[in-house]
Design a protein around this motif. Structure first.
Motif, PDB file in Angstrom:
ATOM      1  N   ALA A   5       0.856  -1.189   0.000  1.00 21.91           N
ATOM      2  CA  ALA A   5       0.000   0.000   0.000  1.00 21.91           C
ATOM      3  C   ALA A   5       0.885   1.229   0.000  1.00 21.91           C
ATOM      4  CB  ALA A   5      -0.884  -0.006   1.239  1.00 21.91           C
ATOM      5  N   ASP A   6       0.384   2.314  -0.573  1.00 22.05           N
ATOM      6  CA  ASP A   6       1.122   3.571  -0.549  1.00 22.05           C
ATOM      7  C   ASP A   6       1.227   4.070   0.882  1.00 22.05           C
ATOM      8  OD1 ASP A   6      -0.227   4.917  -3.626  1.00 22.05           O
ATOM      9  OD2 ASP A   6       1.484   3.634  -3.254  1.00 22.05           O
ATOM     10  N   GLY A   7       2.325   4.728   1.172  1.00 21.80           N
ATOM     11  CA  GLY A   7       2.472   5.364   2.473  1.00 21.80           C
ATOM     12  C   GLY A   7       3.408   4.609   3.379  1.00 21.80           C
ATOM     13  N   PRO A  12       6.505  -2.502   5.294  1.00 21.72           N
ATOM     14  CA  PRO A  12       7.194  -3.429   6.192  1.00 21.72           C
ATOM     15  C   PRO A  12       8.448  -2.745   6.759  1.00 21.72           C
ATOM     16  CG  PRO A  12       6.753  -4.439   4.052  1.00 21.72           C
ATOM     17  CD  PRO A  12       6.406  -2.989   3.942  1.00 21.72           C
ATOM     18  N   ALA A  13       8.855  -3.144   7.936  1.00 19.14           N
ATOM     19  CA  ALA A  13      10.009  -2.527   8.592  1.00 19.14           C
ATOM     20  C   ALA A  13      11.260  -2.581   7.718  1.00 19.14           C
ATOM     21  CB  ALA A  13      10.271  -3.202   9.930  1.00 19.14           C
ATOM     22  N   LEU A  18      15.401   0.275   4.393  1.00 18.91           N
ATOM     23  CA  LEU A  18      16.063   0.504   3.104  1.00 18.91           C
ATOM     24  C   LEU A  18      15.874   1.937   2.638  1.00 18.91           C
ATOM     25  CD1 LEU A  18      15.278  -2.786   1.190  1.00 18.91           C
ATOM     26  CD2 LEU A  18      17.482  -2.038   2.091  1.00 18.91           C
ATOM     27  N   ARG A  19      14.698   2.487   2.856  1.00 19.14           N
ATOM     28  CA  ARG A  19      14.421   3.866   2.463  1.00 19.14           C
ATOM     29  C   ARG A  19      15.420   4.812   3.139  1.00 19.14           C
ATOM     30  NH1 ARG A  19       9.631   6.623   0.977  1.00 19.14           N
ATOM     31  NH2 ARG A  19       8.481   4.720   1.290  1.00 19.14           N
TER      32      ARG A  19
END
Length: 61
Positions: A5-7, A12-13, A18-19
């Protein structure tokens, strides 16, 4: 098949971690969009203006 899902709240953790590893290139800043996506823009950019431009482009498409 995996669908996310967006957002950021629904990520997931591992994806959130990674972000955080992806750093903006020199002279750029990361701007979080209202839906949790993150974009890079020149460091002198107004976050509000970047968000407006993205909203405008997405509305047009």
């Amino acid at each position: 098949m995996v669908a996310l899902a967006d957002g950021a709240a629904n990520e997931p953790a591992a994806l959130t971690a990674l972000r955080d590893l992806v750093k903006p290139p020199d002279g750029m800043t990361a701007i979080a969009l209202d839906d949790g996506r993150r974009v890079f823009a020149p460091a002198s950019s107004s976050p509000a203006e970047v968000k407006r431009q993205f909203a405008k482009r997405e509305k047009a498409s």
